[in-house]
Write an enzyme that holds these catalytic residues in place. Structure first.
Site, PDB file in Angstrom:
ATOM      1  N   THR A 123     -15.337  12.420   1.966  1.00 54.69           N
ATOM      2  CA  THR A 123     -16.745  12.403   2.366  1.00 54.69           C
ATOM      3  C   THR A 123     -17.087  10.999   2.844  1.00 54.69           C
ATOM      4  O   THR A 123     -16.702  10.006   2.221  1.00 54.69           O
ATOM      5  CB  THR A 123     -17.689  12.845   1.231  1.00 54.69           C
ATOM      6  OG1 THR A 123     -19.036  12.766   1.702  1.00 54.69           O
ATOM      7  CG2 THR A 123     -17.546  12.010  -0.032  1.00 54.69           C
ATOM      8  N   HIS A 124     -17.782  10.953   3.964  1.00 54.64           N
ATOM      9  CA  HIS A 124     -18.092   9.662   4.584  1.00 54.64           C
ATOM     10  C   HIS A 124     -19.594   9.599   4.888  1.00 54.64           C
ATOM     11  O   HIS A 124     -20.157  10.558   5.425  1.00 54.64           O
ATOM     12  CB  HIS A 124     -17.277   9.509   5.885  1.00 54.64           C
ATOM     13  CG  HIS A 124     -17.508   8.197   6.561  1.00 54.64           C
ATOM     14  ND1 HIS A 124     -16.887   7.033   6.150  1.00 54.64           N
ATOM     15  CD2 HIS A 124     -18.320   7.855   7.594  1.00 54.64           C
ATOM     16  CE1 HIS A 124     -17.302   6.031   6.923  1.00 54.64           C
ATOM     17  NE2 HIS A 124     -18.164   6.499   7.792  1.00 54.64           N
TER      18      HIS A 124
ATOM     19  N   ARG B  53       0.812  -1.226   0.000  1.00 51.01           N
ATOM     20  CA  ARG B  53       0.000   0.000   0.000  1.00 51.01           C
ATOM     21  C   ARG B  53       0.843   1.274   0.000  1.00 51.01           C
ATOM     22  O   ARG B  53       0.405   2.315  -0.477  1.00 51.01           O
ATOM     23  CB  ARG B  53      -0.963   0.003   1.194  1.00 51.01           C
ATOM     24  CG  ARG B  53      -2.354  -0.278   0.717  1.00 51.01           C
ATOM     25  CD  ARG B  53      -3.471  -0.164   1.708  1.00 51.01           C
ATOM     26  NE  ARG B  53      -3.165   0.191   3.050  1.00 51.01           N
ATOM     27  CZ  ARG B  53      -3.765  -0.351   4.110  1.00 51.01           C
ATOM     28  NH1 ARG B  53      -4.659  -1.299   3.945  1.00 51.01           N
ATOM     29  NH2 ARG B  53      -3.469   0.048   5.325  1.00 51.01           N
TER      30      ARG B  53
ATOM     31  N   ILE C 201      -7.429   2.484   1.638  1.00 51.54           N
ATOM     32  CA  ILE C 201      -6.759   3.254   2.686  1.00 51.54           C
ATOM     33  C   ILE C 201      -5.394   3.686   2.163  1.00 51.54           C
ATOM     34  O   ILE C 201      -4.640   2.867   1.620  1.00 51.54           O
ATOM     35  CB  ILE C 201      -6.616   2.396   3.961  1.00 51.54           C
ATOM     36  CG1 ILE C 201      -8.011   2.102   4.523  1.00 51.54           C
ATOM     37  CG2 ILE C 201      -5.737   3.092   4.988  1.00 51.54           C
ATOM     38  CD1 ILE C 201      -8.027   1.059   5.615  1.00 51.54           C
ATOM     39  N   LEU C 202      -5.116   4.968   2.309  1.00 50.03           N
ATOM     40  CA  LEU C 202      -3.834   5.484   1.824  1.00 50.03           C
ATOM     41  C   LEU C 202      -2.825   5.590   2.966  1.00 50.03           C
ATOM     42  O   LEU C 202      -3.197   5.739   4.122  1.00 50.03           O
ATOM     43  CB  LEU C 202      -4.047   6.837   1.145  1.00 50.03           C
ATOM     44  CG  LEU C 202      -4.876   6.749  -0.137  1.00 50.03           C
ATOM     45  CD1 LEU C 202      -5.272   8.125  -0.633  1.00 50.03           C
ATOM     46  CD2 LEU C 202      -4.121   5.971  -1.219  1.00 50.03           C
TER      47      LEU C 202
ATOM     48  N   ASP D  73     -11.053   7.861   8.775  1.00 50.20           N
ATOM     49  CA  ASP D  73     -12.341   8.447   9.193  1.00 50.20           C
ATOM     50  C   ASP D  73     -12.253   9.169  10.540  1.00 50.20           C
ATOM     51  O   ASP D  73     -13.235   9.202  11.297  1.00 50.20           O
ATOM     52  CB  ASP D  73     -13.445   7.365   9.251  1.00 50.20           C
ATOM     53  CG  ASP D  73     -13.709   6.743   7.889  1.00 50.20           C
ATOM     54  OD1 ASP D  73     -13.458   7.404   6.878  1.00 50.20           O
ATOM     55  OD2 ASP D  73     -14.170   5.583   7.853  1.00 50.20           O
TER      56      ASP D  73
HETATM   57  C1  GRF Z   1     -20.216   8.035  -1.007  1.00 54.22           C
HETATM   58  O1  GRF Z   1     -21.418   7.819  -0.296  1.00 54.22           O
HETATM   59  C2  GRF Z   1     -19.075   8.263  -0.061  1.00 54.22           C
HETATM   60  O2  GRF Z   1     -19.443   8.864   1.133  1.00 54.22           O
HETATM   61  C3  GRF Z   1     -18.601   6.865   0.205  1.00 54.22           C
HETATM   62  O3  GRF Z   1     -18.734   6.198  -1.021  1.00 54.22           O
HETATM   63  C4  GRF Z   1     -19.774   6.803  -1.777  1.00 54.22           C
HETATM   64  C5  GRF Z   1     -19.208   7.123  -3.121  1.00 54.22           C
HETATM   65  O4  GRF Z   1     -20.193   7.274  -4.082  1.00 54.22           O
HETATM   66  N1  GRF Z   1     -17.258   6.853   0.730  1.00 54.22           N
HETATM   67  P1  GRF Z   1     -19.855   7.765  -5.558  1.00 54.22           P
HETATM   68  O5  GRF Z   1     -18.793   6.852  -6.135  1.00 54.22           O
HETATM   69  O6  GRF Z   1     -19.387   9.184  -5.474  1.00 54.22           O
HETATM   70  O7  GRF Z   1     -21.147   7.649  -6.292  1.00 54.22           O
END
Ligand code: GRF
Length: 182
Positions: A98-99, A55, A82-83, A135
Site C-alpha cells: 500500500t502506497h 540488501r 526496498i526488497l 512503486d
Molecule cells: C502507510 O501510509 C503506507 O502507505 C506507507 O506507510 C504507512 C504505514 O503506516 N507505506 P502504518 O505503519 O501501517 O501505520
C-alpha cells in the site's frame, strides 16, 4: 491463504488487516516497533529480521522467515525497506503493497510531502502488486483523498491512512480470493 505481513512502523495497517480477520501467519519487522505489539495483542507471532548492509542477504532472511511460517501471500504495510530479487523469485505476483499516493504520481518514501509540495488538490492511496521496480507494479485498487486547505503532512497522511485501513484489507481479501497472483 496464509498471509505474511511486513511492517516496520506504527502498524496501523497491520491492525486493520488483523481487525478484518484476515489469516495472518507471521508479522516480520526489521526493528522493535509498535507492529510487534499489535501482532502480540492479536496472538499472531512476529519475528524481527535485523537489517544488514547487504540488501540481498537481508531479503533472503525475510524470505526464510516467511517460508518458515508457510506464507503464501505477502502484504507490505509500511515496511520501509526496498526488497531485492530473492523475494520475487519466491513470491512474484503474490506481494501486495500500500502506497500513500495515486500511483504513478509521487513514488518513493516521501509521497505525502511530495503531493503537498506539488500543490495537488487530490491525492490518495494505491494498493499494488510489488515488483523489483519500486512503486511500479500492477495497480489492484486505488482511492482518491482530498487535500484540504491547511493540511500538513501529518493531517493529510492521517486522512489517507483512514482510507488505507478500509481499502487494504478488502483488497487483500479479494486478491487472495482470486488465487492471489497477477
Ligand atoms: C502507510 O501510509 C503506507 O502507505 C506507507 O506507510 C504507512 C504505514 O503506516 N507505506 P502504518 O505503519 O501501517 O501505520
Amino acid at each position: 491463504m496464509r498471509i505474511g505481513v511486513l511492517a516496520s512502523g506504527s502498524g496501523t495497517n497491520l491492525e486493520a488487516i488483523l481487525a478484518a480477520g484476515l489469516p495472518v501467519a507471521i508479522v516480520v519487522v526489521d526493528r522493535p516497533c509498535r507492529a510487534t505489539e499489535v501482532a502480540a495483542a492479536h496472538g499472531v507471532p512476529s519475528e524481527i529480521v535485523r537489517r544488514v548492509p547487504d540488501r540481498v542477504e537481508f531479503t533472503h532472511s525475510i524470505v526464510d522467515a516467511l517460508e518458515h511460517h508457510g506464507v503464501e501471500l505477502v502484504a507490505m504495510a509500511g515496511f520501509m525497506t526496498i526488497l531485492e530479487k530473492p523475494i520475487f523469485d519466491v513470491y512474484e505476483g503474490r506481494i501486495l503493497n500500500t502506497h500513500p499516493s495515486l500511483l504513478p504520481a509521487f513514488k518513493g518514501a516521501h509521497a505525502v510531502e511530495d503531493a503537498l509540495a506539488a500543490g495537488v488538490k487530490v491525492t490518495g492511496c494505491t494498493i499494488h502488486v510489488a515488483t523489483l521496480e519500486v512503486d511500479s507494479g500492477p495497480i489492484v485498487a486505488q482511492e482518491a483523498v482530498p487535500v484540504l486547505p491547511g493540511d500538513d503532512a501529518a493531517t493529510l497522511h492521517e486522512r489517507i491512512k483512514a482510507v488505507e485501513h478500509r481499502l487494504y484489507p478488502e483488497t487483500i481479501r479479494g486478491f487472495a480470493g482470486e488465487g492471489g497472483r497477477r
